[in-house]
Design a protein around this motif. Structure first.
Motif, PDB file in Angstrom:
ATOM      1  N   LEU A 210       0.852  -1.180   0.000  1.00 21.36           N
ATOM      2  CA  LEU A 210       0.000   0.000   0.000  1.00 21.36           C
ATOM      3  C   LEU A 210       0.892   1.235   0.000  1.00 21.36           C
ATOM      4  CD1 LEU A 210      -2.712   1.548   0.388  1.00 21.36           C
ATOM      5  CD2 LEU A 210      -2.360   1.267   2.873  1.00 21.36           C
ATOM      6  N   HIS A 211       0.706   2.094  -0.992  1.00 25.81           N
ATOM      7  CA  HIS A 211       1.456   3.346  -1.076  1.00 25.81           C
ATOM      8  C   HIS A 211       0.556   4.517  -0.692  1.00 25.81           C
ATOM      9  CE1 HIS A 211       4.090   0.791  -3.523  1.00 25.81           C
ATOM     10  NE2 HIS A 211       5.035   1.694  -3.300  1.00 25.81           N
ATOM     11  N   ARG A 212       1.164   5.500  -0.054  1.00 33.31           N
ATOM     12  CA  ARG A 212       0.487   6.757   0.245  1.00 33.31           C
ATOM     13  C   ARG A 212       1.400   7.899  -0.180  1.00 33.31           C
ATOM     14  NH1 ARG A 212      -1.418   4.596   6.176  1.00 33.31           N
ATOM     15  NH2 ARG A 212      -3.425   3.711   5.535  1.00 33.31           N
ATOM     16  N   ASN A 213       0.862   8.786  -1.013  1.00 31.12           N
ATOM     17  CA  ASN A 213       1.646   9.904  -1.548  1.00 31.12           C
ATOM     18  C   ASN A 213       2.923   9.420  -2.229  1.00 31.12           C
ATOM     19  OD1 ASN A 213      -0.200  11.859  -0.476  1.00 31.12           O
ATOM     20  ND2 ASN A 213       0.762  11.598   1.532  1.00 31.12           N
ATOM     21  N   GLY A 214       2.819   8.272  -2.912  1.00 34.02           N
ATOM     22  CA  GLY A 214       3.948   7.751  -3.664  1.00 34.02           C
ATOM     23  C   GLY A 214       4.989   7.033  -2.837  1.00 34.02           C
ATOM     24  N   ILE A 215       4.784   6.912  -1.524  1.00 38.44           N
ATOM     25  CA  ILE A 215       5.753   6.265  -0.633  1.00 38.44           C
ATOM     26  C   ILE A 215       5.120   5.002  -0.050  1.00 38.44           C
ATOM     27  CG2 ILE A 215       7.201   6.523   1.419  1.00 38.44           C
ATOM     28  CD1 ILE A 215       7.119   9.528   0.996  1.00 38.44           C
ATOM     29  N   LEU A 216       5.867   3.909  -0.036  1.00 35.10           N
ATOM     30  CA  LEU A 216       5.342   2.672   0.538  1.00 35.10           C
ATOM     31  C   LEU A 216       4.975   2.897   1.997  1.00 35.10           C
ATOM     32  CD1 LEU A 216       4.820  -0.394   0.147  1.00 35.10           C
ATOM     33  CD2 LEU A 216       7.143  -0.767   0.980  1.00 35.10           C
ATOM     34  N   ALA A 217       3.764   2.527   2.362  1.00 34.37           N
ATOM     35  CA  ALA A 217       3.290   2.699   3.734  1.00 34.37           C
ATOM     36  C   ALA A 217       3.189   1.376   4.469  1.00 34.37           C
ATOM     37  CB  ALA A 217       1.932   3.406   3.740  1.00 34.37           C
ATOM     38  N   VAL A 218       2.622   0.348   3.804  1.00 36.47           N
ATOM     39  CA  VAL A 218       2.352  -0.937   4.449  1.00 36.47           C
ATOM     40  C   VAL A 218       2.662  -2.065   3.475  1.00 36.47           C
ATOM     41  CG1 VAL A 218       0.609  -2.372   5.607  1.00 36.47           C
ATOM     42  CG2 VAL A 218       0.450   0.138   5.743  1.00 36.47           C
ATOM     43  N   SER A 369      -4.566 -12.345  13.009  1.00 34.80           N
ATOM     44  CA  SER A 369      -4.010 -11.881  14.287  1.00 34.80           C
ATOM     45  C   SER A 369      -2.903 -10.858  14.074  1.00 34.80           C
ATOM     46  CB  SER A 369      -3.483 -13.070  15.101  1.00 34.80           C
ATOM     47  OG  SER A 369      -2.353 -13.667  14.478  1.00 34.80           O
ATOM     48  N   VAL A 370      -2.051 -11.075  13.082  1.00 35.89           N
ATOM     49  CA  VAL A 370      -0.959 -10.119  12.866  1.00 35.89           C
ATOM     50  C   VAL A 370      -1.506  -8.816  12.295  1.00 35.89           C
ATOM     51  CG1 VAL A 370      -0.284 -10.831  10.512  1.00 35.89           C
ATOM     52  CG2 VAL A 370       1.424  -9.913  12.075  1.00 35.89           C
ATOM     53  N   ARG A 371      -2.542  -8.904  11.466  1.00 38.21           N
ATOM     54  CA  ARG A 371      -3.147  -7.680  10.945  1.00 38.21           C
ATOM     55  C   ARG A 371      -3.796  -6.878  12.072  1.00 38.21           C
ATOM     56  NH1 ARG A 371      -4.824  -5.447   6.142  1.00 38.21           N
ATOM     57  NH2 ARG A 371      -6.717  -4.186   6.252  1.00 38.21           N
ATOM     58  N   GLU A 372      -4.468  -7.563  12.975  1.00 28.78           N
ATOM     59  CA  GLU A 372      -5.094  -6.879  14.112  1.00 28.78           C
ATOM     60  C   GLU A 372      -4.047  -6.159  14.961  1.00 28.78           C
ATOM     61  OE1 GLU A 372      -7.945  -7.882  18.010  1.00 28.78           O
ATOM     62  OE2 GLU A 372      -7.319  -9.492  16.642  1.00 28.78           O
ATOM     63  N   THR A 373      -2.939  -6.843  15.217  1.00 26.50           N
ATOM     64  CA  THR A 373      -1.875  -6.220  16.007  1.00 26.50           C
ATOM     65  C   THR A 373      -1.254  -5.043  15.264  1.00 26.50           C
ATOM     66  OG1 THR A 373      -1.370  -8.381  16.995  1.00 26.50           O
ATOM     67  CG2 THR A 373       0.268  -6.648  17.271  1.00 26.50           C
ATOM     68  N   ALA A 374      -1.079  -5.192  13.944  1.00 29.81           N
ATOM     69  CA  ALA A 374      -0.510  -4.108  13.151  1.00 29.81           C
ATOM     70  C   ALA A 374      -1.407  -2.882  13.157  1.00 29.81           C
ATOM     71  CB  ALA A 374      -0.266  -4.589  11.722  1.00 29.81           C
ATOM     72  N   LEU A 375      -2.718  -3.095  13.074  1.00 34.25           N
ATOM     73  CA  LEU A 375      -3.650  -1.970  13.126  1.00 34.25           C
ATOM     74  C   LEU A 375      -3.606  -1.290  14.493  1.00 34.25           C
ATOM     75  CD1 LEU A 375      -6.641  -3.532  11.185  1.00 34.25           C
ATOM     76  CD2 LEU A 375      -5.351  -1.488  10.505  1.00 34.25           C
ATOM     77  N   ASP A 376      -3.447  -2.069  15.529  1.00 36.63           N
ATOM     78  CA  ASP A 376      -3.314  -1.523  16.885  1.00 36.63           C
ATOM     79  C   ASP A 376      -2.042  -0.675  16.975  1.00 36.63           C
ATOM     80  OD1 ASP A 376      -3.353  -0.968  19.590  1.00 36.63           O
ATOM     81  OD2 ASP A 376      -3.483  -3.064  20.238  1.00 36.63           O
ATOM     82  N   ALA A 377      -0.935  -1.215  16.462  1.00 28.95           N
ATOM     83  CA  ALA A 377       0.327  -0.474  16.484  1.00 28.95           C
ATOM     84  C   ALA A 377       0.222   0.821  15.683  1.00 28.95           C
ATOM     85  CB  ALA A 377       1.449  -1.340  15.949  1.00 28.95           C
ATOM     86  N   ALA A 378      -0.418   0.748  14.533  1.00 33.30           N
ATOM     87  CA  ALA A 378      -0.575   1.938  13.689  1.00 33.30           C
ATOM     88  C   ALA A 378      -1.373   3.011  14.425  1.00 33.30           C
ATOM     89  CB  ALA A 378      -1.264   1.554  12.384  1.00 33.30           C
ATOM     90  N   GLN A 379      -2.440   2.591  15.095  1.00 35.92           N
ATOM     91  CA  GLN A 379      -3.255   3.562  15.815  1.00 35.92           C
ATOM     92  C   GLN A 379      -2.457   4.223  16.948  1.00 35.92           C
ATOM     93  OE1 GLN A 379      -4.707   3.359  19.166  1.00 35.92           O
ATOM     94  NE2 GLN A 379      -5.655   5.370  18.804  1.00 35.92           N
ATOM     95  N   ARG A 380      -1.648   3.456  17.629  1.00 34.69           N
ATOM     96  CA  ARG A 380      -0.847   4.005  18.740  1.00 34.69           C
ATOM     97  C   ARG A 380       0.204   4.989  18.243  1.00 34.69           C
ATOM     98  NH1 ARG A 380      -0.283  -0.543  23.417  1.00 34.69           N
ATOM     99  NH2 ARG A 380      -2.254  -1.634  23.045  1.00 34.69           N
ATOM    100  N   LEU A 381       0.719   4.759  17.028  1.00 36.82           N
ATOM    101  CA  LEU A 381       1.754   5.638  16.484  1.00 36.82           C
ATOM    102  C   LEU A 381       1.197   6.816  15.707  1.00 36.82           C
ATOM    103  CD1 LEU A 381       4.344   2.977  15.241  1.00 36.82           C
ATOM    104  CD2 LEU A 381       4.599   4.522  17.195  1.00 36.82           C
ATOM    105  N   GLY A 382      -0.093   6.775  15.372  1.00 35.78           N
ATOM    106  CA  GLY A 382      -0.663   7.844  14.580  1.00 35.78           C
ATOM    107  C   GLY A 382      -0.577   7.592  13.093  1.00 35.78           C
ATOM    108  N   ILE A 383      -0.453   6.323  12.696  1.00 35.45           N
ATOM    109  CA  ILE A 383      -0.457   5.941  11.277  1.00 35.45           C
ATOM    110  C   ILE A 383      -1.892   5.629  10.871  1.00 35.45           C
ATOM    111  CG2 ILE A 383       0.349   4.211   9.610  1.00 35.45           C
ATOM    112  CD1 ILE A 383       2.830   3.843  11.398  1.00 35.45           C
ATOM    113  N   ALA A 384      -2.310   6.105   9.724  1.00 34.83           N
ATOM    114  CA  ALA A 384      -3.682   5.888   9.263  1.00 34.83           C
ATOM    115  C   ALA A 384      -3.960   4.398   9.103  1.00 34.83           C
ATOM    116  CB  ALA A 384      -3.905   6.610   7.927  1.00 34.83           C
ATOM    117  N   PRO A 385      -5.173   3.958   9.386  1.00 32.97           N
ATOM    118  CA  PRO A 385      -5.509   2.533   9.232  1.00 32.97           C
ATOM    119  C   PRO A 385      -5.470   2.115   7.782  1.00 32.97           C
ATOM    120  CG  PRO A 385      -7.480   3.829   9.728  1.00 32.97           C
ATOM    121  CD  PRO A 385      -6.311   4.753   9.894  1.00 32.97           C
ATOM    122  N   PHE A 386      -5.423   0.802   7.569  1.00 32.54           N
ATOM    123  CA  PHE A 386      -5.290   0.273   6.207  1.00 32.54           C
ATOM    124  C   PHE A 386      -6.175  -0.969   6.049  1.00 32.54           C
ATOM    125  CE2 PHE A 386      -1.942  -1.064   9.061  1.00 32.54           C
ATOM    126  CZ  PHE A 386      -1.971  -2.439   8.990  1.00 32.54           C
TER     127      PHE A 386
END
Length: 386
Positions: A210-218, A369-386
């Motif tokens: 997944l890219h955002r603004n031309g930069i790989l995000a996830v 399970s890993v996606r759920e944890t990744a979404l949790d980590a993203a939310q804690r860091l301020g990264i937009a969900p995916f």
């Protein structure tokens, strides 16, 4: 094909984070390392046994790197191909200058894809004023990209109609460009392959990006992340592209999966790739160990993914969350308490928006399970969900 055994010194052109992770992999296997990069604070230079501080075309610097090294690679595609050719007069160099030169020019790159029988989006090459009038209407809407030196969304402009083409070209300083037709995308993916000098080739699993603004995000990597048929096509196409180059080293090929189920190639990177970082923790052989093995002429074995994985890019924006008066270090403890988290920071002295400061890899027993944890980590860091 005599192997270059541990105890020798492996050199790398470029001192960024990819060079840093190559150096770490080489040192873990018992090699000494040498880095050429003009920045005294470069991430790879900070951790290498030798750091040659010179420009990439400086004859004295190239001679110094060659003197330290038993073999030399590169960590970014815009290192001058002529410098790699110069080094190859004295030491084994992988990938070869000829392959890097093709990857540095979008027009040559697309011509190579076509020769290999790998489809890409319809395109036209623009090398001057006269070429603008000859562009067919079927290429609109499209994306105009500079033929050289573009990365992370830089050197690109969207052109919805023919009327947008000239202003876009002017904004890119009338550089040689490629106009690509925009296609209805279902997903983006990439394949990392490694090919030895003996022609043996292995690959990492297909990676969904997944890219955002031309930069790989996830990046997500597990059996269900990409439909099986286009996934197999991507692996076959990546191997064909590497074979067509007589490539030696690690090569990443990026693809677009289209809404109709077909697959087209986007571009290639003659080095390890951001989307392959997950392999450090998620596979038994990482892309950086593959880079060491191809350079040192060691045997290649097919990597095995042992855990579903998600990789989150950590950009400098995270240091400037809303309301902050200046750069503030993210709360790493809040994500490191989550199971299966692996933090990599690249040792860059200054955080800036859009700058790649590190990545976070998450591994777990199942894709959900890993996606759920990744979404949790993203939310804690301020990264937009995916």
């Amino acid at each position: 094909m005599t192997p270059i055994l541990p105890g020798a010194t492996l050199g790398v052109m470029g001192g960024g984070q990819l060079g840093r992770m190559f150096v770490h992999a080489a040192q873990r296997m018992g090699y000494f390392t040498a880095v050429l990069d003009p920045d005294e604070g470069s991430p790879a230079g900070r951790v290498s046994h030798h750091h040659v501080r010179s420009d990439y075309v400086d004859e004295i610097g190239l001679a110094e790197l060659s003197g330290y090294s038993d073999a030399i690679t590169t960590e970014f595609e815009n290192v001058p191909a002529a410098a790699l050719a110069r080094l190859a007069d004295h030491r084994p160099v992988a990938p070869a200058a000829s392959a890097v030169a093709i990857a540095q020019d979008r027009a040559q790159e697309k011509a190579h894809f076509t020769r290999c029988g790998v489809p890409c989006a319809p395109y036209a090459v623009i090398t001057g004023e006269d070429a603008l009038a000859g562009i067919g209407d079927e290429l609109f809407p499209g994306i105009l990209k500079t033929a050289r030196l573009g990365y992370d969304g830089k050197g690109q402009a969207r052109v919805a109609t023919r009327a947008d083409l000239r202003p876009a070209w002017e904004s890119l300083r009338r550089a040689d460009c490629v106009l690509e037709k925009m296609l209805p995308l279902a997903f983006e993916c990439s394949v990392v392959v490694a090919r030895g000098a003996d022609g043996v080739m292995v690959h990492l699993p297909v990676q969904r990006n997944l890219h955002r603004n031309g930069i790989l995000a996830v990046t997500e990597v597990h059996e269900q992340c990409v439909p099986p048929v286009p996934g197999l096509r991507a692996i076959e196409a990546a191997k064909a592209i590497a074979e067509g180059l007589d490539y030696v080293g690690v090569l990443c090929i990026e693809f677009f999966g289209l809404a109709d189920g077909s697959l087209v190639v986007n571009e290639m990177a003659p080095r390890p790739h951001n989307s392959g970082h997950w392999s450090i923790e998620g596979a038994d052989v990482s892309q950086f160990e593959l880079q060491v093995r191809t350079l040192a002429r060691l045997p290649l074995v097919q990597p095995r993914q042992h855990s579903p994985a998600v990789m989150l890019n950590l950009l400098g924006d995270l240091w400037f969350r809303e309301g902050a008066t200046g750069a503030q270090t993210p709360d790493w403890a809040s994500v490191l308490c989550l199971p299966g988290t692996h933090l990599h920071l690249y040792g860059k002295a200054e955080a800036r928006p859009g700058r790649k400061m590190g990545h976070l890899t998450l591994t777990g027993p199942t894709p959900p399970s890993v996606r759920e944890t990744a979404l949790d980590a993203a939310q804690r860091l301020g990264i937009a969900p995916f």
